[in-house]
Design a protein around this motif. Sequence first.
Motif, PDB file in Angstrom:
ATOM      1  N   PHE A 282       0.910  -1.149   0.059  1.00  0.00           N
ATOM      2  CA  PHE A 282       0.059   0.000  -0.084  1.00  0.00           C
ATOM      3  C   PHE A 282       0.838   1.349  -0.144  1.00  0.00           C
ATOM      4  O   PHE A 282       0.332   2.061  -0.624  1.00  0.00           O
ATOM      5  CB  PHE A 282      -1.047   0.016   1.268  1.00  0.00           C
ATOM      6  CG  PHE A 282      -1.987  -0.738   1.136  1.00  0.00           C
ATOM      7  CD1 PHE A 282      -2.788  -1.151   0.019  1.00  0.00           C
ATOM      8  CD2 PHE A 282      -2.358  -1.673   2.294  1.00  0.00           C
ATOM      9  CE1 PHE A 282      -3.777  -1.980  -0.230  1.00  0.00           C
ATOM     10  CE2 PHE A 282      -3.265  -2.697   1.999  1.00  0.00           C
ATOM     11  CZ  PHE A 282      -4.251  -2.949   0.905  1.00  0.00           C
ATOM     12  N   ALA A 283       1.798   1.181   0.639  1.00  0.00           N
ATOM     13  CA  ALA A 283       2.902   2.310   0.732  1.00  0.00           C
ATOM     14  C   ALA A 283       3.492   2.651  -0.528  1.00  0.00           C
ATOM     15  O   ALA A 283       3.780   3.929  -1.135  1.00  0.00           O
ATOM     16  CB  ALA A 283       3.949   2.203   1.839  1.00  0.00           C
ATOM     17  N   MET A 284       3.765   1.739  -1.191  1.00  0.00           N
ATOM     18  CA  MET A 284       4.468   1.683  -2.673  1.00  0.00           C
ATOM     19  C   MET A 284       3.326   2.532  -3.549  1.00  0.00           C
ATOM     20  O   MET A 284       3.845   3.286  -4.301  1.00  0.00           O
ATOM     21  CB  MET A 284       4.971   0.412  -3.361  1.00  0.00           C
ATOM     22  CG  MET A 284       6.159   0.041  -2.836  1.00  0.00           C
ATOM     23  SD  MET A 284       6.709  -1.665  -3.483  1.00  0.00           S
ATOM     24  CE  MET A 284       6.015  -3.076  -2.491  1.00  0.00           C
ATOM     25  N   LEU A 285       2.166   1.972  -3.532  1.00  0.00           N
ATOM     26  CA  LEU A 285       0.948   2.451  -4.335  1.00  0.00           C
ATOM     27  C   LEU A 285       0.655   3.953  -3.893  1.00  0.00           C
ATOM     28  O   LEU A 285       0.564   4.894  -4.948  1.00  0.00           O
ATOM     29  CB  LEU A 285      -0.268   1.546  -4.176  1.00  0.00           C
ATOM     30  CG  LEU A 285      -0.377   0.423  -4.860  1.00  0.00           C
ATOM     31  CD1 LEU A 285      -1.590  -0.709  -4.512  1.00  0.00           C
ATOM     32  CD2 LEU A 285      -0.041   0.345  -6.433  1.00  0.00           C
ATOM     33  N   GLY A 286       0.811   4.186  -2.614  1.00  0.00           N
ATOM     34  CA  GLY A 286       0.449   5.534  -2.009  1.00  0.00           C
ATOM     35  C   GLY A 286       1.715   6.203  -2.744  1.00  0.00           C
ATOM     36  O   GLY A 286       1.159   7.694  -2.907  1.00  0.00           O
ATOM     37  N   LEU A 287       2.828   6.112  -2.640  1.00  0.00           N
ATOM     38  CA  LEU A 287       4.007   7.026  -3.008  1.00  0.00           C
ATOM     39  C   LEU A 287       3.830   7.206  -4.571  1.00  0.00           C
ATOM     40  O   LEU A 287       4.019   8.324  -4.946  1.00  0.00           O
ATOM     41  CB  LEU A 287       5.265   6.260  -2.839  1.00  0.00           C
ATOM     42  CG  LEU A 287       6.650   7.057  -2.671  1.00  0.00           C
ATOM     43  CD1 LEU A 287       6.247   8.310  -1.801  1.00  0.00           C
ATOM     44  CD2 LEU A 287       7.625   6.401  -2.332  1.00  0.00           C
ATOM     45  N   VAL A 288       3.537   6.135  -5.338  1.00  0.00           N
ATOM     46  CA  VAL A 288       3.272   6.458  -6.614  1.00  0.00           C
ATOM     47  C   VAL A 288       2.081   7.365  -6.901  1.00  0.00           C
ATOM     48  O   VAL A 288       2.151   8.323  -7.844  1.00  0.00           O
ATOM     49  CB  VAL A 288       3.125   5.015  -7.561  1.00  0.00           C
ATOM     50  CG1 VAL A 288       2.672   5.338  -9.027  1.00  0.00           C
ATOM     51  CG2 VAL A 288       4.522   4.514  -7.291  1.00  0.00           C
TER      52      VAL A 288
ATOM     53  N   LEU B 291       0.901   9.610  -5.017  1.00  0.00           N
ATOM     54  CA  LEU B 291       1.212  10.781  -4.634  1.00  0.00           C
ATOM     55  C   LEU B 291       2.193  11.607  -5.620  1.00  0.00           C
ATOM     56  O   LEU B 291       1.635  12.780  -5.973  1.00  0.00           O
ATOM     57  CB  LEU B 291       2.089  10.724  -3.496  1.00  0.00           C
ATOM     58  CG  LEU B 291       2.445  12.067  -2.621  1.00  0.00           C
ATOM     59  CD1 LEU B 291       1.071  12.755  -2.184  1.00  0.00           C
ATOM     60  CD2 LEU B 291       3.328  12.012  -1.392  1.00  0.00           C
ATOM     61  N   ALA B 292       3.127  11.057  -6.127  1.00  0.00           N
ATOM     62  CA  ALA B 292       3.788  11.510  -7.274  1.00  0.00           C
ATOM     63  C   ALA B 292       3.002  11.808  -8.328  1.00  0.00           C
ATOM     64  O   ALA B 292       3.098  12.941  -9.007  1.00  0.00           O
ATOM     65  CB  ALA B 292       5.160  10.705  -7.569  1.00  0.00           C
ATOM     66  N   PHE B 293       2.117  11.011  -9.025  1.00  0.00           N
ATOM     67  CA  PHE B 293       1.361  11.207 -10.064  1.00  0.00           C
ATOM     68  C   PHE B 293       0.194  12.333  -9.878  1.00  0.00           C
ATOM     69  O   PHE B 293       0.173  13.085 -10.765  1.00  0.00           O
ATOM     70  CB  PHE B 293       0.696   9.877 -10.498  1.00  0.00           C
ATOM     71  CG  PHE B 293      -0.107   9.914 -11.428  1.00  0.00           C
ATOM     72  CD1 PHE B 293       0.447   9.995 -12.755  1.00  0.00           C
ATOM     73  CD2 PHE B 293      -1.519  10.037 -11.510  1.00  0.00           C
ATOM     74  CE1 PHE B 293      -0.240  10.135 -14.213  1.00  0.00           C
ATOM     75  CE2 PHE B 293      -2.318  10.134 -12.771  1.00  0.00           C
ATOM     76  CZ  PHE B 293      -1.637  10.068 -14.067  1.00  0.00           C
ATOM     77  N   THR B 294      -0.309  12.197  -8.579  1.00  0.00           N
ATOM     78  CA  THR B 294      -1.100  13.447  -8.363  1.00  0.00           C
ATOM     79  C   THR B 294      -0.670  14.689  -8.331  1.00  0.00           C
ATOM     80  O   THR B 294      -1.148  15.700  -8.901  1.00  0.00           O
ATOM     81  CB  THR B 294      -1.966  13.302  -6.930  1.00  0.00           C
ATOM     82  OG1 THR B 294      -2.439  11.811  -7.130  1.00  0.00           O
ATOM     83  CG2 THR B 294      -3.073  14.296  -6.748  1.00  0.00           C
ATOM     84  N   GLU B 295       0.746  14.793  -7.933  1.00  0.00           N
ATOM     85  CA  GLU B 295       1.325  16.282  -7.695  1.00  0.00           C
ATOM     86  C   GLU B 295       2.033  16.429  -9.162  1.00  0.00           C
ATOM     87  O   GLU B 295       1.807  17.598  -9.498  1.00  0.00           O
ATOM     88  CB  GLU B 295       2.572  16.057  -6.934  1.00  0.00           C
ATOM     89  CG  GLU B 295       1.932  16.027  -5.189  1.00  0.00           C
ATOM     90  CD  GLU B 295       2.971  15.842  -4.438  1.00  0.00           C
ATOM     91  OE1 GLU B 295       2.923  15.837  -3.082  1.00  0.00           O
ATOM     92  OE2 GLU B 295       4.320  15.658  -4.634  1.00  0.00           O
TER      93      GLU B 295
END
Length: 195
Positions: free
Chosen positions: A175-181, A183-187
Amino acid sequence: MALTSSTLQTIFSSPSVASRARTTSYSFPRIASVPRLSRNAVLCMATGQDEKTGQTNEPAAAAPPTTSQIPAIPPPPPKPKVSTKFGDVLAFSGPAPERINGRLAMVGFVAALAVELSKGQDVFTQISEGGTTWFVATSVVFTLASLIPLFKGITVESKSGGLMTSDAEMWNGRFAMLGLVALAFTEYVKGGPFV
């Protein structure tokens, strides 16, 4: 033995014992129905001689049970062997890659959100302003801390228990890997910080 048998027969066949037996709720079995043994039979049984042949017969010792008679107890299941080879530990399906990436993603996700909340910088700005050295240093420390027990043959599953299981860590890392990706994609799409 013969004397005892005849004495008991005399006692139980007397009328006083028979009348007492009738007045109580139970009765003794009639001794007369038991076959009488001859005196020689008693002696033969005591000395171990055969009555007809006169030969001494030693009682046969009980033979110990053979291995086919003893029920087999299955051995405990063997513990799976853990390979400590470098190629096996770091293989694509090995124990290290996804676990290390998940641990780094958990630290990275929390750190990225903390810096974004405190300074208002997005992930790309954090990386360009000195975040690379922190990322490399954290990666080296977490990789070594994860690999040393694996090379000693200690599995994560053997040290897990309660709420802190190896499966929970694996799912949190995913979940943290998906969350980091995400977050980066959203930003990137938004063009600025997420928060």
